[in-house]
Design a protein around this motif. Structure first.
Motif, PDB file in Angstrom:
ATOM      1  N   LEU B  58       0.733  -1.282  -0.083  1.00 18.85           N
ATOM      2  CA  LEU B  58       0.123  -0.017   0.034  1.00 18.85           C
ATOM      3  C   LEU B  58       0.915   1.249   0.276  1.00 18.85           C
ATOM      4  O   LEU B  58       0.569   2.352  -0.659  1.00 18.85           O
ATOM      5  N   MET B  59       1.872   1.275   0.571  1.00 14.16           N
ATOM      6  CA  MET B  59       2.964   2.502   0.609  1.00 14.16           C
ATOM      7  C   MET B  59       3.402   2.769  -0.549  1.00 14.16           C
ATOM      8  O   MET B  59       3.488   3.677  -1.124  1.00 14.16           O
ATOM      9  N   ASP B  60       3.533   1.742  -1.402  1.00 15.63           N
ATOM     10  CA  ASP B  60       4.279   1.690  -2.799  1.00 15.63           C
ATOM     11  C   ASP B  60       3.184   2.525  -3.851  1.00 15.63           C
ATOM     12  O   ASP B  60       3.616   2.923  -4.746  1.00 15.63           O
ATOM     13  N   GLN B  61       1.865   2.398  -3.240  1.00 16.82           N
ATOM     14  CA  GLN B  61       0.908   3.053  -3.927  1.00 16.82           C
ATOM     15  C   GLN B  61       0.606   4.493  -3.475  1.00 16.82           C
ATOM     16  O   GLN B  61      -0.222   4.928  -4.034  1.00 16.82           O
ATOM     17  N   GLY B  62       1.306   5.029  -2.462  1.00 19.09           N
ATOM     18  CA  GLY B  62       1.330   6.366  -2.233  1.00 19.09           C
ATOM     19  C   GLY B  62       0.698   6.520  -0.838  1.00 19.09           C
ATOM     20  O   GLY B  62       0.369   7.656  -0.639  1.00 19.09           O
ATOM     21  N   HIS B  63       0.408   5.443  -0.191  1.00 16.67           N
ATOM     22  CA  HIS B  63      -0.138   5.542   1.214  1.00 16.67           C
ATOM     23  C   HIS B  63       0.760   6.000   2.226  1.00 16.67           C
ATOM     24  O   HIS B  63       1.950   5.689   2.136  1.00 16.67           O
ATOM     25  N   ARG B  64       0.321   6.423   3.116  1.00 13.54           N
ATOM     26  CA  ARG B  64       1.392   7.021   4.255  1.00 13.54           C
ATOM     27  C   ARG B  64       1.415   5.965   5.613  1.00 13.54           C
ATOM     28  O   ARG B  64       0.445   5.349   5.853  1.00 13.54           O
ATOM     29  N   PRO B  65       2.542   5.469   5.890  1.00 14.20           N
ATOM     30  CA  PRO B  65       2.633   4.510   6.966  1.00 14.20           C
ATOM     31  C   PRO B  65       2.096   4.882   8.155  1.00 14.20           C
ATOM     32  O   PRO B  65       1.320   3.942   8.657  1.00 14.20           O
ATOM     33  N   GLY B  66       2.189   6.041   8.661  1.00 16.33           N
ATOM     34  CA  GLY B  66       1.353   6.479   9.885  1.00 16.33           C
ATOM     35  C   GLY B  66       0.154   5.940   9.998  1.00 16.33           C
ATOM     36  O   GLY B  66      -0.385   5.286  11.122  1.00 16.33           O
ATOM     37  N   LYS B  67      -0.603   6.118   8.960  1.00 15.49           N
ATOM     38  CA  LYS B  67      -2.143   5.607   8.867  1.00 15.49           C
ATOM     39  C   LYS B  67      -2.337   4.325   9.008  1.00 15.49           C
ATOM     40  O   LYS B  67      -2.854   3.683   9.803  1.00 15.49           O
ATOM     41  N   LEU B  68      -1.676   3.851   8.014  1.00  8.12           N
ATOM     42  CA  LEU B  68      -1.590   2.228   7.858  1.00  8.12           C
ATOM     43  C   LEU B  68      -1.175   1.647   8.881  1.00  8.12           C
ATOM     44  O   LEU B  68      -1.900   0.446   9.552  1.00  8.12           O
ATOM     45  N   HIS B 193      15.238  -4.661 -11.529  1.00 11.95           N
ATOM     46  CA  HIS B 193      14.338  -5.230 -12.539  1.00 11.95           C
ATOM     47  C   HIS B 193      15.127  -5.075 -13.902  1.00 11.95           C
ATOM     48  O   HIS B 193      15.701  -3.948 -14.318  1.00 11.95           O
ATOM     49  N   VAL B 194      15.067  -6.023 -14.847  1.00 11.53           N
ATOM     50  CA  VAL B 194      15.632  -5.975 -16.111  1.00 11.53           C
ATOM     51  C   VAL B 194      14.979  -6.004 -17.459  1.00 11.53           C
ATOM     52  O   VAL B 194      15.220  -5.498 -18.517  1.00 11.53           O
ATOM     53  N   LEU B 195      13.544  -6.081 -17.069  1.00  8.48           N
ATOM     54  CA  LEU B 195      12.791  -6.136 -18.350  1.00  8.48           C
ATOM     55  C   LEU B 195      12.645  -4.747 -19.317  1.00  8.48           C
ATOM     56  O   LEU B 195      12.951  -4.754 -20.332  1.00  8.48           O
ATOM     57  N   GLY B 196      13.032  -3.627 -18.610  1.00  8.87           N
ATOM     58  CA  GLY B 196      13.008  -2.368 -19.215  1.00  8.87           C
ATOM     59  C   GLY B 196      14.162  -2.318 -20.029  1.00  8.87           C
ATOM     60  O   GLY B 196      14.091  -2.178 -21.132  1.00  8.87           O
ATOM     61  N   LEU B 197      15.316  -2.941 -19.600  1.00  4.07           N
ATOM     62  CA  LEU B 197      16.546  -2.821 -20.385  1.00  4.07           C
ATOM     63  C   LEU B 197      16.529  -3.746 -21.388  1.00  4.07           C
ATOM     64  O   LEU B 197      16.950  -3.379 -22.454  1.00  4.07           O
ATOM     65  N   LEU B 198      15.799  -4.974 -21.152  1.00  5.26           N
ATOM     66  CA  LEU B 198      15.581  -5.759 -22.407  1.00  5.26           C
ATOM     67  C   LEU B 198      14.641  -5.274 -23.436  1.00  5.26           C
ATOM     68  O   LEU B 198      15.200  -5.359 -24.548  1.00  5.26           O
ATOM     69  N   MET B 199      13.693  -4.475 -23.245  1.00  6.64           N
ATOM     70  CA  MET B 199      12.798  -3.917 -24.061  1.00  6.64           C
ATOM     71  C   MET B 199      13.534  -2.846 -24.833  1.00  6.64           C
ATOM     72  O   MET B 199      13.597  -2.788 -26.089  1.00  6.64           O
ATOM     73  N   SER B 240      13.027   1.239 -12.628  1.00  6.93           N
ATOM     74  CA  SER B 240      11.705   0.812 -12.598  1.00  6.93           C
ATOM     75  C   SER B 240      10.884   1.633 -11.493  1.00  6.93           C
ATOM     76  O   SER B 240      11.313   2.439 -11.044  1.00  6.93           O
ATOM     77  N   VAL B 241       9.567   1.510 -11.517  1.00 12.63           N
ATOM     78  CA  VAL B 241       8.480   2.191 -10.839  1.00 12.63           C
ATOM     79  C   VAL B 241       8.698   2.178  -9.341  1.00 12.63           C
ATOM     80  O   VAL B 241       8.493   3.003  -8.672  1.00 12.63           O
ATOM     81  N   ALA B 242       9.331   0.818  -8.817  1.00 10.95           N
ATOM     82  CA  ALA B 242       9.717   0.789  -7.730  1.00 10.95           C
ATOM     83  C   ALA B 242      10.876   1.662  -7.133  1.00 10.95           C
ATOM     84  O   ALA B 242      11.189   1.362  -5.985  1.00 10.95           O
ATOM     85  N   PHE B 243      11.458   2.082  -7.765  1.00 12.77           N
ATOM     86  CA  PHE B 243      12.834   2.725  -7.382  1.00 12.77           C
ATOM     87  C   PHE B 243      12.620   4.194  -6.682  1.00 12.77           C
ATOM     88  O   PHE B 243      11.604   4.879  -7.196  1.00 12.77           O
ATOM     89  N   PRO B 244      13.253   4.176  -5.649  1.00 12.48           N
ATOM     90  CA  PRO B 244      12.971   5.364  -4.782  1.00 12.48           C
ATOM     91  C   PRO B 244      13.437   6.617  -5.528  1.00 12.48           C
ATOM     92  O   PRO B 244      14.688   7.066  -5.917  1.00 12.48           O
ATOM     93  N   GLY B 245      12.511   7.544  -6.120  1.00 11.40           N
ATOM     94  CA  GLY B 245      12.767   8.624  -7.050  1.00 11.40           C
ATOM     95  C   GLY B 245      13.619   9.566  -6.542  1.00 11.40           C
ATOM     96  O   GLY B 245      14.317  10.004  -7.237  1.00 11.40           O
TER      97      GLY B 245
END
Lengths: 302, 302
Positions: B58-68, B193-199, B240-245
């Motif tokens: 859920l955090m990866d979707q943008g929720h805050r840990p405090g609430k969760l 994650h390697v799929l993006g690289l392969l594409m 990848s999308v999971a990377f800490p921006g």
DNA sequence: GCCCTGGTTTGTCCAGGACAAAATCGGAGA
DNA sequence: TCTCCGATTTTGTCCTGGACAAACCAGGGC
């Protein structure tokens, strides 16, 4: 530019030494002694990182950190492996023909040449012997060269990537389907090396097993779920030589408990050489063992 | 058996939450409150681990840990993404035909069926359109389903593994050699994650680039060394999308300084969506951007 | 030679404090 | 009503310094 060095998290990632270890070495041995930034946080220099990587490599060969870190001189570069690699099994000498040639291609960064040479060997030897007599010993040699600093990290990465490609290509071409046994191939979260799994997959698939490759780094709970969902007969794990050996028994025991009793658990790879037998777990010391275990399974369930 | 739970290192690996985070949550929110073993060390129950994984998702979707973490009820399972995925680019609707079918095969664990269906689509669409119209959106859909808990981790692993296979197989078949530009494809140590690289590799190779795939997780210093050794024209990184921006700009700047000035640095993948432009770095927002950048390079160096 | 035993080394865990970057909120101004 | 910007809260990561068990080593007795 603002390039006062690398922060501790970066160093952890690049060297494989945990933050705890970096701090405790500093406390105990006085190395590395990084600068501090405005907030009092450690900033490591490129030199320090370089030396840490050298130390890590020597540790993986069996040296003790206490000696290495204290040793001020560059005796380090001249050190030899303390734990020599096990001698290659008898009969492997002739098969080793041409391995040096392949290593040379890697060292010359000749990706196309390497791919061509491997394809040739594959065509000449056939898939089974290619895996056993070329890929397996070559992987060992590359690891050896890396330990001795005679090969760069990025050279090793290129080798791994090209070899993965070749094996996956052939595995994809093998007949898949409703055969038995159904084998899940994967590795635990700390283990990211996949070559061993791919070699095992090739051999098992050639002998008629239905392989389900899940890649590396699967949490134990997920492995158990996958085994149930796929109704797997066997879960096969791979541990590379770099895997911390003392963790293996605990991990295998934990997984054994999570798996359905009817599902066999196999473990192989150089990382289990020093593991003693465990109830409910089949240890495979080398690829021939894997073929033997498969034959045994098929006989028992005929 | 002695199965009083999982130690903190195991939980870190299985959930992706660092030891520091696990301890500070316990201090602040009172969850998770693991048992202690005889030595006073934390032992987490399977239930706690399960819940932590749900929270992480859920955090990866943008929720805050405090609430969760505080929320005691199982409201958690009913939560929807707070940061909805960007809408698919226009014109993608028709291309999405049949994606649900592929997703279904994955969810039914039908590896053979999935491989067959993908091969069919590849034959029908050709490699270029297959990557753009099938693999890329399908990867997005799988990520989406995973975020919503409608797909299991091991299902995602199987999808990734099979798709990697297919792409690598085709990449290996493409002509390699002395073409230009010479592109190194890899990712930073945290990114696996390697799929993006392969594409990207597929597209670039189709357009005549000489791709050098180094796999994932390369230390920055090694990337720089590889660029020099291979005399690369371009270093292409995938996030990848999971990377800490927030880490992206620092990493790119550090690498930019390590690379020879003549070597271009490209960065792509869902992980750079929120990254602002940087001097000396080309940001690629999607596969078409990559093709455009390649065309630009080839024109400039004609 | 081999096995046991006691000492040393070494990685990991712990507590609890601190702080900056990110996220959120609140109010002023268009 | 909406937008922007500064204040406030949240949150992850880093810090110090202490502790301890497991792995390793060395030496003595069989």
């Amino acid at each position: 530019m603002n390039n006062p060095g690398f922060d501790i998290a970066t160093v952890e990632r690049d060297t494989g030494l945990s933050k705890d270890v970096l701090r405790v070495w500093e406390r105990r041995y006085g190395f590395p002694l990084p600068e501090r930034d405005a907030h009092g946080e450690r900033r490591y220099s490129a030199d320090q990182v370089e030396r840490l990587r050298l130390i890590k490599r020597l540790m993986d060969q069996g040296h003790r950190p206490g000696k290495l870190v204290a040793a001020p001189l560059e005796t380090l570069t001249g050190l030899s492996p303390r734990r020599p690699r096990p001698a290659p099994p008898a009969g492997a000498e002739t098969a080793a023909d041409g391995l040096d040639e392949l290593l040379d291609l890697i060292r010359r960064h000749d990706a196309a040449g390497y791919a061509r040479a491997m394809q040739q060997r594959l065509a000449r030897q056939g898939l089974l012997r290619f895996v056993q007599d070329t890929v397996a010993p070559l992987t060992g040699r590359v690891g050896e060269e890396w330990e001795n600093g005679r090969i760069e990290v990025f050279e090793e990465h290129l080798f791994t990537e090209l070899t993965k490609r070749l094996l996956r290509q052939n595995n994809a071409a093998l007949p898949a389907g409703r055969q038995r046994p159904r084998v899940i191939l994967t590795s635990v979260p700390e283990e990211q090396h996949v070559l061993g799994l791919l070699m095992a997959e090739t051999l098992l698939a050639l002998e008629g097993a239905d392989c389900i490759p899940l890649g590396t780094q699967m949490p134990l709970l997920e492995i158990a779920r996958a085994a149930e969902a796929h109704r797997a007969d066997i879960v096969a794990l791979s541990f590379s030589v770099a895997f911390p050996g003392r963790r293996v028994p605990t991990l295998l025991q934990q997984l054994r408990e999570l798996l359905p009793p009817g599902t066999a658990l196999w473990a192989g790879g150089a990382g289990i050489q020093r593991t003693s037998p465990l109830p409910g777990v089949t240890l495979l010391h080398g690829l021939p063992d894997a073929l033997q275990a498969l034959a045994d399974w098929q006989r028992e369930h005929a």
